[in-house]
Design a protein around this motif. Structure first.
Motif, short mmCIF file in Angstrom:
data_model
loop_
_atom_site.label_atom_id
_atom_site.label_comp_id
_atom_site.label_asym_id
_atom_site.label_seq_id
_atom_site.Cartn_x
_atom_site.Cartn_y
_atom_site.Cartn_z
N TRP A 305 0.86 -1.18 0.00
CA TRP A 305 0.00 0.00 0.00
C TRP A 305 0.89 1.23 0.00
O TRP A 305 1.59 1.49 0.97
N TYR A 306 0.92 1.93 -1.14
CA TYR A 306 1.78 3.11 -1.30
C TYR A 306 3.26 2.72 -1.18
O TYR A 306 4.08 3.49 -0.70
N GLY A 307 3.58 1.49 -1.59
CA GLY A 307 4.98 1.07 -1.56
C GLY A 307 5.57 1.01 -0.17
O GLY A 307 6.79 1.05 -0.01
N ASP A 308 4.70 0.85 0.86
CA ASP A 308 5.18 0.83 2.24
C ASP A 308 6.19 1.95 2.48
O ASP A 308 7.24 1.76 3.11
N CYS A 309 5.85 3.13 2.00
CA CYS A 309 6.81 4.24 2.06
C CYS A 309 6.60 5.11 3.28
O CYS A 309 5.53 5.14 3.89
N LEU A 310 7.63 5.83 3.63
CA LEU A 310 7.58 6.92 4.58
C LEU A 310 7.96 8.17 3.78
O LEU A 310 9.14 8.37 3.47
N PRO A 311 6.99 8.98 3.37
CA PRO A 311 7.28 10.07 2.43
C PRO A 311 8.43 10.98 2.85
O PRO A 311 9.27 11.34 2.01
N SER A 312 8.48 11.35 4.12
CA SER A 312 9.54 12.26 4.56
C SER A 312 10.92 11.65 4.40
O SER A 312 11.92 12.37 4.23
N ARG A 313 11.01 10.34 4.43
CA ARG A 313 12.28 9.62 4.25
C ARG A 313 12.55 9.33 2.78
O ARG A 313 13.67 9.53 2.29
N ASP A 314 11.51 8.88 2.06
CA ASP A 314 11.73 8.31 0.74
C ASP A 314 11.67 9.31 -0.41
O ASP A 314 12.40 9.16 -1.40
N PHE A 315 10.81 10.32 -0.33
CA PHE A 315 10.69 11.26 -1.45
C PHE A 315 12.02 11.97 -1.75
O PHE A 315 12.43 12.03 -2.91
N PRO A 316 12.70 12.52 -0.75
CA PRO A 316 13.98 13.19 -1.05
C PRO A 316 15.00 12.24 -1.66
O PRO A 316 15.79 12.65 -2.53
N VAL A 317 15.00 10.98 -1.22
CA VAL A 317 15.96 10.01 -1.75
C VAL A 317 15.68 9.75 -3.23
O VAL A 317 16.60 9.73 -4.06
N LEU A 318 14.42 9.56 -3.59
CA LEU A 318 14.09 9.31 -4.98
C LEU A 318 14.39 10.51 -5.87
O LEU A 318 14.85 10.35 -7.01
N VAL A 319 14.15 11.71 -5.36
CA VAL A 319 14.50 12.91 -6.13
C VAL A 319 16.01 12.99 -6.32
O VAL A 319 16.50 13.31 -7.41
N ASP A 320 16.76 12.69 -5.29
CA ASP A 320 18.23 12.70 -5.42
C ASP A 320 18.69 11.68 -6.45
O ASP A 320 19.61 11.95 -7.24
N ARG A 321 18.07 10.51 -6.47
CA ARG A 321 18.44 9.49 -7.45
C ARG A 321 18.08 9.95 -8.86
O ARG A 321 18.80 9.66 -9.83
N TYR A 322 16.98 10.64 -8.99
CA TYR A 322 16.61 11.22 -10.28
C TYR A 322 17.65 12.23 -10.75
O TYR A 322 18.13 12.18 -11.89
N LEU A 323 18.04 13.12 -9.86
CA LEU A 323 18.98 14.18 -10.24
C LEU A 323 20.37 13.63 -10.54
O LEU A 323 21.13 14.22 -11.31
N SER A 324 20.69 12.48 -9.95
CA SER A 324 22.00 11.88 -10.20
C SER A 324 21.98 10.93 -11.40
O SER A 324 23.02 10.33 -11.74
N GLY A 325 20.81 10.77 -12.04
CA GLY A 325 20.71 9.92 -13.21
C GLY A 325 20.45 8.46 -12.93
O GLY A 325 20.48 7.64 -13.85
N ARG A 326 20.19 8.11 -11.67
CA ARG A 326 19.97 6.71 -11.33
C ARG A 326 18.51 6.28 -11.37
O ARG A 326 18.19 5.10 -11.27
N LEU A 327 17.59 7.23 -11.54
CA LEU A 327 16.16 6.94 -11.61
C LEU A 327 15.55 7.81 -12.70
O LEU A 327 15.53 9.04 -12.57
N ASP A 328 15.06 7.19 -13.74
CA ASP A 328 14.61 7.91 -14.93
C ASP A 328 13.15 8.35 -14.78
O ASP A 328 12.25 7.79 -15.40
N LEU A 329 12.92 9.38 -13.99
CA LEU A 329 11.56 9.89 -13.83
C LEU A 329 11.04 10.53 -15.11
O LEU A 329 9.84 10.47 -15.40
N ASP A 330 11.92 11.15 -15.88
CA ASP A 330 11.48 11.77 -17.13
C ASP A 330 10.85 10.76 -18.07
O ASP A 330 9.96 11.09 -18.86
#
Length: 361
Positions: A305-330
């Motif tokens: 359910w919602y990827g068992d996420c904790l938004p305050s922990r996980d959202f910044p990490v995923l954005v950082d991975r996007y900005l570093s090229g490790r997660l292709d959000l585009d």
């Protein structure tokens, strides 16, 4: 003083959505006002429009969003005007029995704004998933607004707020995919491709994408799929076993949520493997499995359910991975549209021609 803004409203079940003027109040205690910059068009919005969630019409649609804090209410100390945020539909309360057990990702009393947003005549709106972001501005609980790196494109970052987090978390958190694992993902829409991306980031050795549409299978390779299976004309269980030395996958993720795909996923696992359901089923669907197989095959059957996420922990990490090229959000953004194009985006979603249409304001 209420803010008059344009927004997408579902007035009654199954009817086309309408672009309406709504009133958004200034933030009260524990609330923030967000100027929405982008919001993805998610299947959940279509479910709300069609009355498949509940009958609390009229709905203010949209929930997969990023924007900028415009104002904060009394008692809000960790956010300030100008902060770039991704909106979350879970904001752990910190005090329910799940939060007290150290499992805030299962919070049973998630926070939402206390004040209603309304139509111009004062009719209260039900915001989709407590957000309502197909609007120029929206009001949410402060805990729903997660500050992230402002260098991220809003139309990409906003997708973390729902579909990307659900799929990514299904692989990384719920499925606990680890280095060297074999993974099969059934359904290669936005959530399924996010699960593929999560499995890739987690170090899976083999990632098998399963779908009935060759276009979606081709797209899945962009996010990390190493093999593809078109299950329209092939037995996917046998195909996955054939790609895993005859054993089955260590982790199977069902991003469709139908009895047929769940059953396939159950038998697609290796012995003691894990099946994760993240696709949302219809309320009347039922599953039937031999009890002896539930016992003898072992492993784990999980819902995510919602990827068992904790938004305050996980959202910044995923954005950082996007900005570093490790997660292709585009790669998830098929098109950008205006507020008055949401209804046509629903049609494209039904046809399977988009991963995500994203409203840009």
């Amino acid at each position: 003083m209420p803010h008059e803004v344009h927004a997408v409203v579902a007035a009654k079940p199954g009817a086309p959505v309408e672009l309406r003027t709504i009133l958004v109040p200034d933030p009260g205690p524990g609330e923030v006002l967000v100027a929405v910059q982008a919001c993805g068009v998610c299947h959940t919005d279509l479910h709300y429009r069609d009355g498949a969630i509940n009958d609390e019409f009229p709905f203010l649609l949209g929930h997969e969003a990023a924007g900028v804090i415009e104002a904060v209410g009394p008692g809000v100390t960790d956010l300030a005007p100008g902060d770039f945020v991704v909106l979350a539909w879970r904001a752990p309360c910190g005090s329910c029995r799940s939060c007290r057990r150290g499992r805030p990702w299962y919070c049973f009393d998630s926070r939402n704004a206390a004040q209603p947003m309304t139509l111009a005549d004062g009719t209260a709106l039900s915001p989709a998933l407590g957000i309502g972001a197909f609007a120029e501005k929206t009001l949410v609980a402060a805990g729903q607004a997660v500050k992230v790196d402002p260098h991220a494109r809003p139309e990409a970052a906003g997708l973390i707020g729902c579909g990307v987090m659900a799929g990514y978390g299904a692989a990384v958190h719920t499925g606990a995919v680890g280095s060297g694992d074999t993974v099969a993902v059934i359904g290669c829409g936005g959530v399924g491709n996010a699960a593929i991306a999560g499995a890739s980031v987690a170090g899976a050795r083999r990632i098998i994408a399963v779908d009935i549409d060759d276009r979606k299978l081709d797209g899945a390779t962009r996010f990390g799929a190493t093999h593809t299976v078109n299950s329209r004309g092939t037995d996917p269980v046998e195909a996955v076993r054939g790609l895993t030395g005859g054993h089955g996958a260590d982790v199977v993720i069902d991003a469709v949520g139908r009895p047929e795909t769940y059953t396939q996923g159950f038998f697609m696992r290796d012995l003691a493997g894990t099946l994760v359901q993240v696709g949302v089923p219809e309320p009347d669907m039922r599953i039937e499995l031999p009890l002896i197989d539930l016992f003898s095959r072992g492993g784990a059957l999980k819902s995510s359910w919602y990827g068992d996420c904790l938004p305050s922990r996980d959202f910044p990490v995923l954005v950082d991975r996007y900005l570093s090229g490790r997660l292709d959000l585009d790669g998830f953004v098929t098109e950008t549209i205006a507020l008055d194009e949401v209804e046509s985006a629903f049609d494209k979603m039904r046809d399977g021609t988009v991963l995500r249409s994203v409203v840009v304001l």
